[in-house]
Enzyme design. Sequence first.
Site, mmCIF file in Angstrom:
data_model
loop_
_atom_site.group_PDB
_atom_site.id
_atom_site.type_symbol
_atom_site.label_atom_id
_atom_site.label_comp_id
_atom_site.label_asym_id
_atom_site.label_seq_id
_atom_site.Cartn_x
_atom_site.Cartn_y
_atom_site.Cartn_z
ATOM 1 N N GLN A 23 -5.627 -38.771 10.276
ATOM 2 C CA GLN A 23 -6.450 -37.718 9.672
ATOM 3 C C GLN A 23 -5.611 -36.665 8.956
ATOM 4 O O GLN A 23 -6.070 -36.050 7.991
ATOM 5 C CB GLN A 23 -7.301 -37.020 10.747
ATOM 6 C CG GLN A 23 -8.407 -37.873 11.313
ATOM 7 C CD GLN A 23 -9.391 -38.344 10.254
ATOM 8 O OE1 GLN A 23 -9.560 -37.750 9.194
ATOM 9 N NE2 GLN A 23 -10.043 -39.446 10.548
ATOM 10 N N HIS A 74 -8.394 -41.236 19.101
ATOM 11 C CA HIS A 74 -9.104 -42.346 18.467
ATOM 12 C C HIS A 74 -8.774 -43.602 19.283
ATOM 13 O O HIS A 74 -7.678 -43.713 19.828
ATOM 14 C CB HIS A 74 -8.559 -42.487 17.039
ATOM 15 C CG HIS A 74 -9.283 -43.457 16.174
ATOM 16 N ND1 HIS A 74 -9.107 -44.816 16.276
ATOM 17 C CD2 HIS A 74 -10.174 -43.267 15.171
ATOM 18 C CE1 HIS A 74 -9.854 -45.420 15.355
ATOM 19 N NE2 HIS A 74 -10.510 -44.507 14.677
HETATM 20 C C1 PLP Z 1 -9.069 -43.747 11.225
HETATM 21 C C2 PLP Z 1 -8.208 -43.377 12.335
HETATM 22 C C3 PLP Z 1 -7.372 -44.318 12.946
HETATM 23 C C4 PLP Z 1 -7.355 -45.766 12.554
HETATM 24 O O1 PLP Z 1 -7.018 -45.935 11.220
HETATM 25 P P1 PLP Z 1 -7.207 -47.372 10.545
HETATM 26 O O2 PLP Z 1 -7.007 -47.104 9.107
HETATM 27 O O3 PLP Z 1 -8.605 -47.799 10.880
HETATM 28 O O4 PLP Z 1 -6.192 -48.275 11.128
HETATM 29 C C5 PLP Z 1 -6.553 -43.892 13.964
HETATM 30 N N1 PLP Z 1 -6.547 -42.621 14.366
HETATM 31 C C6 PLP Z 1 -7.329 -41.679 13.809
HETATM 32 C C7 PLP Z 1 -7.244 -40.269 14.279
HETATM 33 C C8 PLP Z 1 -8.196 -42.035 12.783
HETATM 34 O O5 PLP Z 1 -8.981 -41.114 12.249
#
Ligand code: PLP
Length: 395
Positions: free
Chosen positions: A190, A113
Site C-alpha cells: 500500500q 494482509h
Molecule cells: C494488495 C496487498 C498485498 C498483496 O499484493 P498482491 O499484489 O496481491 O500480491 C499484500 N499486502 C498488502 C498490504 C496489500 O494491500
Amino acid sequence: MREEFPIFQHHPQLVYLDSAATAQKPERVLATLDRFYRFDYGTVHRAIYRQSQRATELYSAAREKARSFLNASSLEEILFTRGTTDGLNLIAQSATAAFVRPGDEILVSEMEHHSNFVPWQMAAERSGAKLCTIPMRTDGTLDWEGKITSKTKIIAVAHMSNVTGTIHPIAQIGREAKRMGAFLVVDGAQAAAHLPVDVQALGADFYAFSGHKCYGPTGIGVLFGRKELLSSMSPIQGGGDMIHEVHLCHTTYAEPPLRFEAGTPAIAPALGLAAALEWIEEKSKDRLLVHTEALTSFAADELLRIPGLKIWGNPPKRGPILTFTLEGLHSLDIASWLDTQEIALRSGHLCAQPTLRKWGITSALRASFAAYNREEDVVQLVKALRQVQGILSHL
Ligand SMILES: *Cc1c(COP(=O)(O)O)cnc(C)c1O
C-alpha cells in the site's frame, strides 16, 4: 491527472475508489508496454543478437529504476517478483530456512494482509518456530512496543495497512528490530505508491511491493533484500537464468538477484513498472500525497455525516484508505447497488479476516483514493450511499 488515464475516456462516469486493490494505468505505462512488444521485443540475458541485447538493457534499466525508487544501495538487492505476495512468500520460505531455527520466534502483526500472514504461518510450521502476533489497538495502530524479544528472528509488518490506512512507525520498529537482532520484513504493497520509501532510512531488511498498485502492470513486483542476507539465502525455484554451473550431480547458483529469478522473467511488465515509477516521480510523491490526503479527509468528513456510518480505525497517520460500514445494511448489498451507479469500491473481508474479526464484523466497505480521484468522486459516493440507505432500509 484523470485525463492521463485512458480508462476514464472509455468510462467517463466511472467513480473508481478501489486503488488499494489495484490502480488504473496512465497512458505512459500502456505506451511503454506497446512500444516494447511492437518494436523492441526479445528475451533477456540469453542471446547475443541485438534484439536480445536491447531487451536486456531495457530490463536492467528497469531494475535500476526500482533501485533508485527504494534508495537501495545496489542492483543486487533488487529482485523482480510477480508481486507483493510472491515476494513475501519468497522471503518466508528462503529467509526462514536460512535464519530461523526451532524455538525461534517470528513476529507478525495481527492486522496484516493475508499475504503477510499466511506465508509466515506456513513458515513457522515448517521451521518449528513460534508465530507470535502484535496486537492491534481499536484505533488501528499497533501495540508493538516491547513485543520484539531476543527470541524474535523475523518481524513482518506492513508499511501502510490495507484496511485502516494506518501508516506504521517502520523506522522506529526497524531500530528496535536491529537492536534485538531481528530482521525486519516490510510489506510495502500500500505504501509504495503513496509514501516516500527509503529502505535504508527505514532500516528494512526486506521490502516488497506490487507494480499494479503503483499504476504499473500486473504480474510484476519488486523485492528489496539486503545484500548480505540474500547472498546467504537459497533459491526456492530452480531453472534457467538462476544457475552458475549445472552438472549431473550438483548445481551452483548465480549471485543475487538472478539466483531468485528462475525462468524467463516478466520483461514487458518490468518495463511497464519502471514507466509507472517514473510517472510517480515526475508527478512527485509529495504532491500526490497532498492530493490524496486532502481527498481522504474530505471523504471522512462527508461520510461521517451519514447517519449510522462508522469508519473503522482512526490512526494518527493515515494513507488514502477508509474502511466503513453502514448500520443495518450488508456491505455486499451496498457495493452491488453502488456498482449500478458505476461506483467501484471494495467490499467483503478485505483480505484481513483477523482484523475484521477483532472488530466483531465479517465484512466492510473500503474506499481508497489515488492520483486520478476528484472531490466529485467523493460527492457521488456520499450521494449514492444516502440513496442506498433510503432504498435498502425500506425493503
Ligand atoms: C494488495 C496487498 C498485498 C498483496 O499484493 P498482491 O499484489 O496481491 O500480491 C499484500 N499486502 C498488502 C498490504 C496489500 O494491500
